[in-house]
Design a protein around this motif. Sequence first.
Motif, PDB file in Angstrom:
ATOM      1  N   MET A 153       0.843  -1.208   0.000  1.00 48.66           N
ATOM      2  CA  MET A 153       0.000   0.000   0.000  1.00 48.66           C
ATOM      3  C   MET A 153       0.871   1.248   0.000  1.00 48.66           C
ATOM      4  O   MET A 153       0.523   2.281  -0.567  1.00 48.66           O
ATOM      5  N   ASP A 154       2.025   1.141   0.660  1.00 52.25           N
ATOM      6  CA  ASP A 154       2.941   2.276   0.733  1.00 52.25           C
ATOM      7  C   ASP A 154       3.737   2.452  -0.567  1.00 52.25           C
ATOM      8  O   ASP A 154       4.081   3.574  -0.937  1.00 52.25           O
ATOM      9  N   THR A 155       4.049   1.345  -1.244  1.00 49.24           N
ATOM     10  CA  THR A 155       5.041   1.420  -2.319  1.00 49.24           C
ATOM     11  C   THR A 155       4.504   1.073  -3.707  1.00 49.24           C
ATOM     12  O   THR A 155       5.165   1.360  -4.702  1.00 49.24           O
ATOM     13  N   ALA A 156       3.322   0.423  -3.774  1.00 45.06           N
ATOM     14  CA  ALA A 156       2.845  -0.037  -5.093  1.00 45.06           C
ATOM     15  C   ALA A 156       1.319   0.006  -5.151  1.00 45.06           C
ATOM     16  O   ALA A 156       0.669  -0.935  -5.601  1.00 45.06           O
ATOM     17  N   MET A 157       0.781   1.145  -4.705  1.00 44.22           N
ATOM     18  CA  MET A 157      -0.669   1.230  -4.543  1.00 44.22           C
ATOM     19  C   MET A 157      -1.414   1.074  -5.870  1.00 44.22           C
ATOM     20  O   MET A 157      -2.466   0.439  -5.928  1.00 44.22           O
TER      21      MET A 157
END
Lengths: 311, 311
Positions: A153-157
Amino acid sequence: MSLIVVGTMAFDAIETPFGKSGKIIGGSATYVAWAASNFVRPVNQLSVIGYDFPKEELDALEARGVQLSGVQVKQEEKSFFWAGKYHMDMNSRDTLDTQLNVLANFSPVVPDNYQGSEFLMLGNLMPSLQMSVIKQLQQRPKLIVMDTMNFWMDTAMEDLEAVLKEVDVLMVNDSEARQLSGQFSLVKAAKEIRKMGPKYIVIKKGEHGALLFHGDNVFFAPALPLEDVFDPTGAGDTFAGGFIGHLAATKDISFENMKNAVIKGSALASFCVEKFGTTRMKEISDADIEQRVQQFVDLVNFDIKLSNGNG
Amino acid sequence: MSLIVVGTMAFDAIETPFGKSGKIIGGSATYVAWAASNFVRPVNQLSVIGYDFPKEELDALEARGVQLSGVQVKQEEKSFFWAGKYHMDMNSRDTLDTQLNVLANFSPVVPDNYQGSEFLMLGNLMPSLQMSVIKQLQQRPKLIVMDTMNFWMDTAMEDLEAVLKEVDVLMVNDSEARQLSGQFSLVKAAKEIRKMGPKYIVIKKGEHGALLFHGDNVFFAPALPLEDVFDPTGAGDTFAGGFIGHLAATKDISFENMKNAVIKGSALASFCVEKFGTTRMKEISDADIEQRVQQFVDLVNFDIKLSNGNG
């Protein structure tokens, strides 16, 4: 009743208030396979390992009916490695080390003999790789279940959102459900996540059990109250494996049967946390599982008189 | 089916992420009485109030079948006052203000017409006062249920231990169970607390439900997944009131019936948190309660096939 399991096969090093594991076998697909193979065989495994992954671990999985033709072996590289430390409440953990190794350039390839599988378990992995597997399947599975984590969720939303549109069931823990939805209430979170694609949402709450949402229906399964949670690593993957394994074995994807799948997943997860890594998963018998499921029945069973005759 | 309820009747001022309540009616015995009187009347109330406690609140309780002859009115003093603020997760709160007022020199006196009551609910109060009530009873009640809190563990542990020896059921929340027992695992905590006296331990976990322990038996009741928890104040007391009210009404103190009492308590608590203070407790009907209990049945109900034919 064919099942494809996608995810990592890896090494873990775990610290808990009870001790240190040293370097042991882990990985989302490893736990899913150990759990699901209690109910359904073969399990068509899709993963990647390095030269250092022990042959006896692969042999043990094959003996369980886990197909390994979809597991790439990169002879020049090391297997994925994760090290983490749990706090006293066992619900929170710090990552101490992550070495991607074979995962850095992993590109999953679905073998021909996996085509036509009716069930797909997308264990926790980069969303783009989960999507790549979906796209390679010539026939959409009857049910696609996806696990993911806050890291994506932080890096590849964007990639994650794309996969969400393709899956039937999403499994996340409570804090991930809150992050993904922007809602604190889990009831509201499930409603928001449903708009993103999945018709079914399973929210795992660790020692506080799990919730299954579908439309206006909600089902709650407790976690078994245990004297000690020794090592929670893999509990979520084991839950997922029990869940999809039960569904694949029964070929019944009704909400009623998903409740039973949640109970089976919870039962298997309650074994997983009793020892480090996959140790306990290698020991348990069908009779052990049956007895544990009975404990869940006893745990929540009550017989209340209602004037409408139900209860 | 006579029931004595001991505890505070007070003013609260509550802040939540949803707003401020202003000065409203609260107190452990107030919530217990509103909850228990759904199932059993009269409720023999034992408490203390000041000159400022509203007559219409007393009238409302009397209309519910709550006997007030055991409620002392101190005409020169103010009622007990508590102000608190909840955080986003609604499971933790800070006390902003505590004014003991009438509680400072409270000495409960059991009226003659309360003697012979079969059920005693010791709501949260100084342990020495809880003990004083037990000692005044000429005949030991069939069941004594005690609620308490961490504050008394910090400040009056000896008195608390003395009361624990006299009670059948202890109700505490999870952090209180851990503090009282020195055990992190709730299963171990319940075992330790049992050695202190109570044969039955209810551990309330707020939004995560409640556990009932007796010997090797354990029962789990979930909390109803709600879109919003508006104000958790009094939810524990309301749970206690539903629990003891159901037991007093049915006169059945078996473990099986205590499960139902936990469900009734959980159902009432799920109403309590929907509005500030006792507001919601004054609105609900028997049909509302029945419908809510049915939701609990639906929430945990599953029908799994086990080879022994149970499930």
